[in-house]
Design an enzyme around this catalytic site. Structure first.
Site, PDB file in Angstrom:
ATOM      1  N   ASP A 146     -37.178  54.827  67.757  1.00 21.94           N
ATOM      2  CA  ASP A 146     -37.423  55.437  69.067  1.00 21.94           C
ATOM      3  C   ASP A 146     -38.438  56.580  68.962  1.00 21.94           C
ATOM      4  OD1 ASP A 146     -37.224  56.353  71.680  1.00 21.94           O
ATOM      5  OD2 ASP A 146     -35.039  56.293  71.708  1.00 21.94           O
TER       6      ASP A 146
ATOM      7  N   TYR B 164     -19.087  60.337  62.380  1.00 24.32           N
ATOM      8  CA  TYR B 164     -18.144  59.277  62.750  1.00 24.32           C
ATOM      9  C   TYR B 164     -18.099  59.073  64.268  1.00 24.32           C
ATOM     10  CZ  TYR B 164     -16.199  59.415  57.971  1.00 24.32           C
ATOM     11  OH  TYR B 164     -16.013  59.368  56.617  1.00 24.32           O
TER      12      TYR B 164
ATOM     13  N   HIS C  28     -33.685  49.533  74.063  1.00 19.16           N
ATOM     14  CA  HIS C  28     -34.260  50.843  73.778  1.00 19.16           C
ATOM     15  C   HIS C  28     -33.189  51.930  73.883  1.00 19.16           C
ATOM     16  CE1 HIS C  28     -36.727  54.461  75.035  1.00 19.16           C
ATOM     17  NE2 HIS C  28     -37.059  54.214  73.779  1.00 19.16           N
TER      18      HIS C  28
END
Length: 146
Positions: free
Chosen positions: A69, A118, A22
């Site tokens: 999530d 990035y 998670h």
């Protein structure tokens, strides 16, 4: 092959998905992303390739197995267009449709500037590179619980 699992989900990808917990993040990107370079910095430590597959197919296959999530405001991030952060690329709306459909609810997707993306990718669990030609097909999914 396993019943009910899309063939794009190869053994390495399913292994990485199973290792994730998670809050861990998965990058799904097009062929232009510097995925090999950035993948070395991830938890998984190497690139996962799904050659011959586009972003939309890969996202649909992954999101059948991967819950997003629910404890964060935006469980999906994407890269902004360089020089025009408000510009909408066709892949943005296509991916929005895919994540909304997978979760059966509207999902917030935030945009990150290229270099911020990035950096976030370096902190992800793993990077999955498709053969999609892009451009701007770079997304980060935060894993939830079932």
């Amino acid at each position: 092959m396993l019943k009910g699992i899309d063939p794009v989900i190869n053994a390495e990808l399913i292994h990485a998905l199973m290792l994730m917990g998670h809050g861990d993040q998965l990058v799904l990107c097009d062929i232009n992303h510097p995925a090999q370079t950035i993948a070395r910095n991830t938890t998984y430590g190497r690139l996962i390739d799904v050659s011959g597959c586009g972003l939309e197919h890969a996202a649909e296959a992954i999101l059948k197995l991967f819950p997003l999530d629910t404890f964060v405001d935006a469980p999906v991030k994407r890269m902004q267009v360089v020089g025009d952060p408000e510009k909408q690329m066709p892949i943005f709306s296509a991916m929005q449709t895919i994540v909304d459909r997978a979760e059966v609810r509207p999902i917030r997707m935030d945009a990150l500037e290229r270099f911020a993306f990035y950096e976030a990718a370096k902190n992800s669990f793993a990077i999955v590179r498709t053969s999609d030609p892009g451009p701007y097909g770079c997304f980060i999914f935060s894993k939830g619980v079932i």
